[in-house]
Scaffold this active site. Structure first.
Site, PDB file in Angstrom:
ATOM      1  N   GLY A 125      -2.423  12.236   2.749  1.00 41.62           N
ATOM      2  CA  GLY A 125      -3.776  12.587   1.640  1.00 41.62           C
ATOM      3  C   GLY A 125      -5.054  11.660   2.729  1.00 41.62           C
ATOM      4  N   LEU A 144      -8.186  11.027   7.287  1.00 38.41           N
ATOM      5  CA  LEU A 144      -6.871  12.108   7.215  1.00 38.41           C
ATOM      6  C   LEU A 144      -5.381  11.625   7.385  1.00 38.41           C
ATOM      7  CD1 LEU A 144      -8.987  14.464  10.051  1.00 38.41           C
ATOM      8  CD2 LEU A 144      -9.355  14.356   7.577  1.00 38.41           C
ATOM      9  N   GLY A 145      -5.105  11.870   6.514  1.00 42.11           N
ATOM     10  CA  GLY A 145      -3.548  10.942   6.535  1.00 42.11           C
ATOM     11  C   GLY A 145      -2.451  12.592   5.797  1.00 42.11           C
ATOM     12  N   VAL A 182      -3.258  10.888  10.857  1.00 44.80           N
ATOM     13  CA  VAL A 182      -3.754  11.916  10.956  1.00 44.80           C
ATOM     14  C   VAL A 182      -5.276  11.381  12.314  1.00 44.80           C
ATOM     15  CG1 VAL A 182      -4.495  14.348  11.832  1.00 44.80           C
ATOM     16  CG2 VAL A 182      -2.788  13.550   9.947  1.00 44.80           C
ATOM     17  N   HIS A 212      -9.606   6.612  -1.747  1.00 45.55           N
ATOM     18  CA  HIS A 212      -8.838   6.071  -0.380  1.00 45.55           C
ATOM     19  C   HIS A 212     -10.335   5.441  -0.276  1.00 45.55           C
ATOM     20  CE1 HIS A 212      -7.253   9.585   1.077  1.00 45.55           C
ATOM     21  NE2 HIS A 212      -6.169   9.107   0.581  1.00 45.55           N
ATOM     22  N   ASN A 214       0.848  -1.446  -0.024  1.00 50.96           N
ATOM     23  CA  ASN A 214      -0.017  -0.140   0.046  1.00 50.96           C
ATOM     24  C   ASN A 214       1.038   1.175  -0.093  1.00 50.96           C
ATOM     25  OD1 ASN A 214      -1.761   1.879   0.201  1.00 50.96           O
ATOM     26  ND2 ASN A 214      -2.997   0.928   2.222  1.00 50.96           N
ATOM     27  N   ARG A 220      -1.284  19.245  -0.458  1.00 51.52           N
ATOM     28  CA  ARG A 220      -2.443  19.369  -1.575  1.00 51.52           C
ATOM     29  C   ARG A 220      -3.626  20.578  -1.302  1.00 51.52           C
ATOM     30  NH1 ARG A 220      -4.048  13.534  -2.842  1.00 51.52           N
ATOM     31  NH2 ARG A 220      -2.887  13.297  -1.254  1.00 51.52           N
ATOM     32  N   GLU A 248      -6.696  -0.773   5.450  1.00 51.23           N
ATOM     33  CA  GLU A 248      -6.620  -1.173   4.169  1.00 51.23           C
ATOM     34  C   GLU A 248      -5.766  -2.431   3.506  1.00 51.23           C
ATOM     35  OE1 GLU A 248      -6.452   2.521   1.751  1.00 51.23           O
ATOM     36  OE2 GLU A 248      -4.996   3.000   2.951  1.00 51.23           O
ATOM     37  N   ARG A 292      -2.388  -1.085  -3.649  1.00 54.49           N
ATOM     38  CA  ARG A 292      -3.198  -0.358  -3.701  1.00 54.49           C
ATOM     39  C   ARG A 292      -2.585   0.326  -5.025  1.00 54.49           C
ATOM     40  NH1 ARG A 292      -2.408   5.386  -0.689  1.00 54.49           N
ATOM     41  NH2 ARG A 292      -4.462   5.853  -1.277  1.00 54.49           N
ATOM     42  N   ASP A 339       3.902  17.042   7.507  1.00 52.47           N
ATOM     43  CA  ASP A 339       3.639  16.310   7.852  1.00 52.47           C
ATOM     44  C   ASP A 339       3.147  16.831   9.305  1.00 52.47           C
ATOM     45  OD1 ASP A 339       4.327  14.528  10.869  1.00 52.47           O
ATOM     46  OD2 ASP A 339       5.376  13.203   8.891  1.00 52.47           O
TER      47      ASP A 339
END
Length: 398
Positions: A213, A210-211, A332, A183, A7, A242, A385, A94, A283
């Site tokens: 992305g 929340l990561g 996150v 996601h 992944n 982003r 995942e 993934r 980060d």
């Protein structure tokens, strides 16, 4: 059947090895801060109820190098989990963007790889590294079946009023311009966990991933009906690098008045914006340190991040005419209690009330962190995942 799941995110690579159909992995690992200073690998082997953890730090320039080091750990170290590459029956990958071409797990062929490559421009932070990891895995596990599981698949149930853009019809029919969503593997997994936890198949759930992305999905009766990412994984929430939603007029302005090229704009909005552009780092842990030092830019970055989440909670509650539960998940979402508190603040009019003590005590597993009086359950659910991908691969091969 040994299934290795890879992944790869925009700056991370997670992996797990499963002896399917067992749900518990043989080993798992995480490579973080790929292409960023302070890269490291954490590799964990599970054996007889114990964990053997190996950690390694050093510069990791790209995902190809990250995967090569991971594969070396699988067959080396204090407790190797494979004797040779032939021990792996399948590798599940993934892949972020599948367009309208793929709605389920897919055996990887040259044609499939070509289609993944065609979609590079729609997922510039992910599809290239997904394809790179596929190519490295093909060379390493030459006898294994390679399978792609697409982030876009779960969102194929979104209705036309949610996935169509208000532009002339030909752009959808001829060019496939529509909302695809991403996601999906994560949103599918955590929403299914929530439905079982709630014991309520007919449910209204908002999943918040929340990561680096970030995305949110409105899930009604187990099906995705709207999601914050769109044609590519750029829209919606504020993310690591982003921008999330932005007025297209900004793009026109930068082209017409500042001389930006399309390539420069893609780099700006995909790789130089979000937390990095506003707060100085992609980060969240770095942003928190800057906030503790009183950095105003970092403080604003967090405010933007939380505000956008609250906007989508309100929107999706309206779309579903209510909500039974909201889910926080991913790096996150699972680990930043302060962001959960910020995102849920002043939402009591929707019946969303956080228990601050429970929120602060969260340390893993599925946990309800809402107050006793909250009409909406606030759940923290670790995403998995990797198991979801392994399960889909196993189902396909059987």
């Amino acid at each position: 059947m040994n299934i290795l799941v890879i992944n790869s995110g925009s700056s991370s690579l997670k992996y797990q090895l499963f002896k399917m159909p067992n749900q518990s992995p043989i080993c798992s690992g995480l490579v973080e801060r790929i292409g960023i200073d302070g890269s490291y690998i954490k590799h964990t082997v599970f054996s007889n109820g114990e964990k053997l953890v190996t950690e390694k730090s050093g510069s990791i320039a790209d995902h190809g190098e990250a995967l090569k080091q991971v594969l070396a750990m699988l067959s080396g170290g204090e407790k190797p989990v494979i004797a040779s590459p032939e021990d792996i029956a399948a590798v599940g990958h993934r892949v972020v963007h599948g367009g309208e071409h793929f709605s389920g797990p897919t055996l990887i062929t040259d044609e499939v790889k070509a289609q993944i490559k065609k979609l590079f421009s729609l997922a510039p932070l992910h599809n290239p590294v997904n394809l790179k990891c596929i190519e490295v895995a093909e060379q390493t596990f030459k006898n294994a079946v390679q399978v792609a599981v697409f982030d876009t698949a779960f969102h194929q149930t979104i209705p036309a009023e949610a996935f169509r853009y208000a532009i002339p019809d030909k752009y959808y029919k001829e060019d496939g311009i529509r909302v695809y969503g991403f996601h999906g593997t994560s949103h599918k997994y955590v929403s299914e966990q929530a439905i079982m936890w709630l014991d309520k198949k007919e449910s209204k759930i908002i999943s918040i991933h929340l990561g680096n992305g970030c995305s949110m999905t409105a899930i009604k009766n187990g099906q995705s009906i709207d999601t914050s990412m769109g044609f590519g994984p750029l829209s919606g929430l504020v993310m690591g690098t982003r921008s999330g939603d932005i007025d297209p007029s900004v793009i026109f302005h930068l082209i017409e008045h500042a001389g930006y090229s399309l390539s420069q704009l893609s780099t700006l909005f995909n790789k130089e914006s979000g937390l990095l552009g506003v707060g100085g780092s992609s980060d969240m842990r770095d942003i928190r340190k800057l906030v503790a030092e009183g950095n105003d830019d970092a403080i604003l970055a967090l405010e933007l991040y939380a505000y956008r989440i609250k906007k989508f909670i309100g929107a999706y509650t309206a779309v579903m005419n209510g909500v039974d539960a909201i889910i926080f998940t991913a790096g996150v979402g699972e680990n930043d209690m302060a962001m959960r508190e910020s995102a849920c603040r002043e939402l009591d009019y929707l019946g969303i009330e956080l228990d601050n003590d429970a929120n602060a005590q969260y340390n893993g597993g599925i946990m309800d962190v809402s107050s006793r009086n909250s009409k909406v359950r606030i759940l923290v659910i670790p995403t998995n995942e990797e198991y979801e991908i392994a399960s889909q691969c196993y189902g396909l091969l059987n």
